[in-house]
Enzyme design. Structure first.
Site, PDB file in Angstrom:
ATOM      1  N   THR A 174       0.828  -1.204   0.000  1.00 47.41           N
ATOM      2  CA  THR A 174       0.000   0.000   0.000  1.00 47.41           C
ATOM      3  C   THR A 174       0.863   1.254   0.000  1.00 47.41           C
ATOM      4  O   THR A 174       1.970   1.236   0.528  1.00 47.41           O
ATOM      5  CB  THR A 174      -0.880  -0.052   1.270  1.00 47.41           C
ATOM      6  OG1 THR A 174      -1.826  -1.086   1.098  1.00 47.41           O
ATOM      7  CG2 THR A 174      -1.591   1.246   1.546  1.00 47.41           C
ATOM      8  N   ARG A 202     -13.947  -7.964  -0.107  1.00 49.87           N
ATOM      9  CA  ARG A 202     -13.143  -7.602   1.073  1.00 49.87           C
ATOM     10  C   ARG A 202     -12.599  -6.167   0.962  1.00 49.87           C
ATOM     11  O   ARG A 202     -12.076  -5.748  -0.055  1.00 49.87           O
ATOM     12  CB  ARG A 202     -11.988  -8.591   1.205  1.00 49.87           C
ATOM     13  CG  ARG A 202     -11.086  -8.358   2.408  1.00 49.87           C
ATOM     14  CD  ARG A 202      -9.853  -7.568   2.067  1.00 49.87           C
ATOM     15  NE  ARG A 202      -8.988  -7.366   3.233  1.00 49.87           N
ATOM     16  CZ  ARG A 202      -7.993  -6.492   3.275  1.00 49.87           C
ATOM     17  NH1 ARG A 202      -7.712  -5.753   2.235  1.00 49.87           N
ATOM     18  NH2 ARG A 202      -7.269  -6.357   4.362  1.00 49.87           N
ATOM     19  N   GLY A 204     -10.099  -3.362   3.153  1.00 50.89           N
ATOM     20  CA  GLY A 204      -9.171  -3.216   4.271  1.00 50.89           C
ATOM     21  C   GLY A 204      -9.316  -1.870   4.963  1.00 50.89           C
ATOM     22  O   GLY A 204     -10.335  -1.188   4.844  1.00 50.89           O
ATOM     23  N   ASP A 205      -8.269  -1.477   5.662  1.00 56.17           N
ATOM     24  CA  ASP A 205      -8.295  -0.234   6.438  1.00 56.17           C
ATOM     25  C   ASP A 205      -8.061   1.007   5.578  1.00 56.17           C
ATOM     26  O   ASP A 205      -8.429   2.119   5.973  1.00 56.17           O
ATOM     27  CB  ASP A 205      -7.209  -0.287   7.524  1.00 56.17           C
ATOM     28  CG  ASP A 205      -5.818  -0.487   6.923  1.00 56.17           C
ATOM     29  OD1 ASP A 205      -5.664  -1.357   6.034  1.00 56.17           O
ATOM     30  OD2 ASP A 205      -4.888   0.233   7.327  1.00 56.17           O
ATOM     31  N   THR A 225      -0.164   1.246   6.786  1.00 58.43           N
ATOM     32  CA  THR A 225       0.008   0.076   5.921  1.00 58.43           C
ATOM     33  C   THR A 225       0.204  -1.147   6.798  1.00 58.43           C
ATOM     34  O   THR A 225       0.931  -1.097   7.791  1.00 58.43           O
ATOM     35  CB  THR A 225       1.203   0.215   4.959  1.00 58.43           C
ATOM     36  OG1 THR A 225       1.386  -1.041   4.296  1.00 58.43           O
ATOM     37  CG2 THR A 225       2.486   0.599   5.672  1.00 58.43           C
ATOM     38  N   GLY A 226      -0.465  -2.231   6.449  1.00 61.51           N
ATOM     39  CA  GLY A 226      -0.335  -3.436   7.256  1.00 61.51           C
ATOM     40  C   GLY A 226      -1.545  -4.322   7.091  1.00 61.51           C
ATOM     41  O   GLY A 226      -2.329  -4.146   6.154  1.00 61.51           O
ATOM     42  N   GLY A 228      -4.840  -5.106   7.240  1.00 63.56           N
ATOM     43  CA  GLY A 228      -5.973  -4.194   7.391  1.00 63.56           C
ATOM     44  C   GLY A 228      -7.004  -4.587   8.429  1.00 63.56           C
ATOM     45  O   GLY A 228      -7.545  -3.727   9.138  1.00 63.56           O
TER      46      GLY A 228
HETATM   47  N1  ASP Z   1      -3.618  -2.232   4.675  1.00 62.72           N
HETATM   48  C1  ASP Z   1      -3.857  -2.803   3.373  1.00 62.72           C
HETATM   49  C2  ASP Z   1      -5.097  -3.645   3.414  1.00 62.72           C
HETATM   50  O1  ASP Z   1      -5.333  -4.310   4.400  1.00 62.72           O
HETATM   51  C3  ASP Z   1      -2.743  -3.659   2.904  1.00 62.72           C
HETATM   52  C4  ASP Z   1      -1.405  -2.969   2.842  1.00 62.72           C
HETATM   53  O2  ASP Z   1      -1.090  -2.141   3.695  1.00 62.72           O
HETATM   54  O3  ASP Z   1      -0.649  -3.288   1.920  1.00 62.72           O
HETATM   55  O4  ASP Z   1      -5.816  -3.681   2.434  1.00 62.72           O
END
Ligand code: ASP
Length: 307
Positions: A174, A202, A204-205, A225-226, A228
């Protein structure tokens, strides 16, 4: 200003010199585009949008061109943007074929009368606003296709990627940006393709205001980023802002507590970039690495990848 290109199991021995140089190039270009806007008196909102556009256009990151594949072999992208001056925000999830989802998030903030649009109706709104669309081939990259092939017949979804051949490497590609402009206004933006092999719509965050993105002139601007699912449940970005606003913590104290203590106990892997209204910058992560770059006014830009 600070930007990120994702966190995860990013270790020197998993990287080739060419690949590392390429990542550094993508980060440097995006940072310099955003920083120049700020230097010339432009708004933090313009700076974060422009930096994220540059990262979306760069194929190594999981956003825009280079976004990961869903279980159906498509690309469904999420993005958001927030202005710290008036707490206005725009967000979009599950859109395909939009070249720069962050610009759609900004248009939603400014022209839709809403905060959060999704799917095909959001694409219609983008068409109405005259945003650039690209065909499926534009979003295809060999690396992402391989990552999807590895897991497409399983029930698992992957955190950008967990490449078996690379000893369980996990990456969250991300992208995001945070900035403070000369007028004292903060802004944050985040954009992603989500997770490889994701199903059932789905989300994410990244597009969730308060989870993956938040900006408030009273406190700070954050882009995460992480993994989610954990970042949503921990309401990470807003949590940091609240710790500053209600508990009087410094940016560093709030970031360290949320990323290195709370999220770790929770099992939430990842990191974030943060800037406060004094111009302090924090780039905490609890994974092996995070693609990141930052620049203070009048200072040289810096790029880092590993711990
Ligand atoms: N946070 C993002 C998600 O969960 C993924 C990412 O940070 O690469 O969609």
């Amino acid at each position: 200003m600070a930007i990120h290109g994702g966190a995860g199991t990013i270790l020197p021995y998993l990287m080739t010199p060419e690949k590392e140089a390429n990542y550094r190039l993508g980060l440097s270009e995006a940072l310099s585009i955003g920083s120049n806007i700020l230097k010339n008196g432009g708004s933090s909102l313009d700076a974060v949008e422009a930096a994220v556009i540059s990262l979306e256009n760069f194929p190594l990151f999981n956003a825009g061109k280079g976004a990961v594949f869903t279980n159906k072999g498509t690309h469904e992208m999420d993005a958001s943007i927030m202005c710290g001056l008036n707490l206005e925000a725009g967000a979009v999830s599950g859109v395909s074929n939009i070249k720069n989802p962050v610009s759609l998030a900004r248009l939603i903030k400014e022209k839709s009368g809403h905060v959060f649009l999704a799917g095909s109706e959001a694409e219609l709104f983008a068409k109405k606003c005259g945003l650039t669309f690209e065909d499926d081939a534009y979003f295809y990259t060999v690396e992402r296709y391989k990552q999807w092939q590895d897991v497409k017949d399983s029930d698992t979804y992957q955190l950008d990627h967990t490449d078996k051949t690379e000893q369980g490497e996990k990456k969250f590609g991300t992208v995001g940006a945070v900035a403070l402009d000369k007028q004292g206004n903060l802004a944050a933006a985040t954009s992603t393709g989500g997770m490889t092999n994701k199903r059932f719509g789905r989300i994410g965050d990244t597009p969730m205001i308060g989870a993956g993105t938040y900006a408030n002139n009273k406190t700070c601007a954050i882009s995460c980023t992480g993994h989610g699912e954990f970042f949503i449940r921990a309401v990470v970005a807003y949590d940091i802002s609240c710790l500053i606003e209600y508990k009087g913590m410094s940016l560093k104290e709030a970031c360290d507590f949320v990323v290195k203590d709370k999220l770790v106990k929770f099992g939430g892997e990842g990191g974030l970039i943060a800037i406060d209204y004094f111009g302090n910058i924090e780039l905490p992560f609890n994974s092996e690495g995070m693609y990141r770059a930052w620049q203070f006014e009048g200072k040289n830009p810096e790029v880092a990848i590993y711990k």
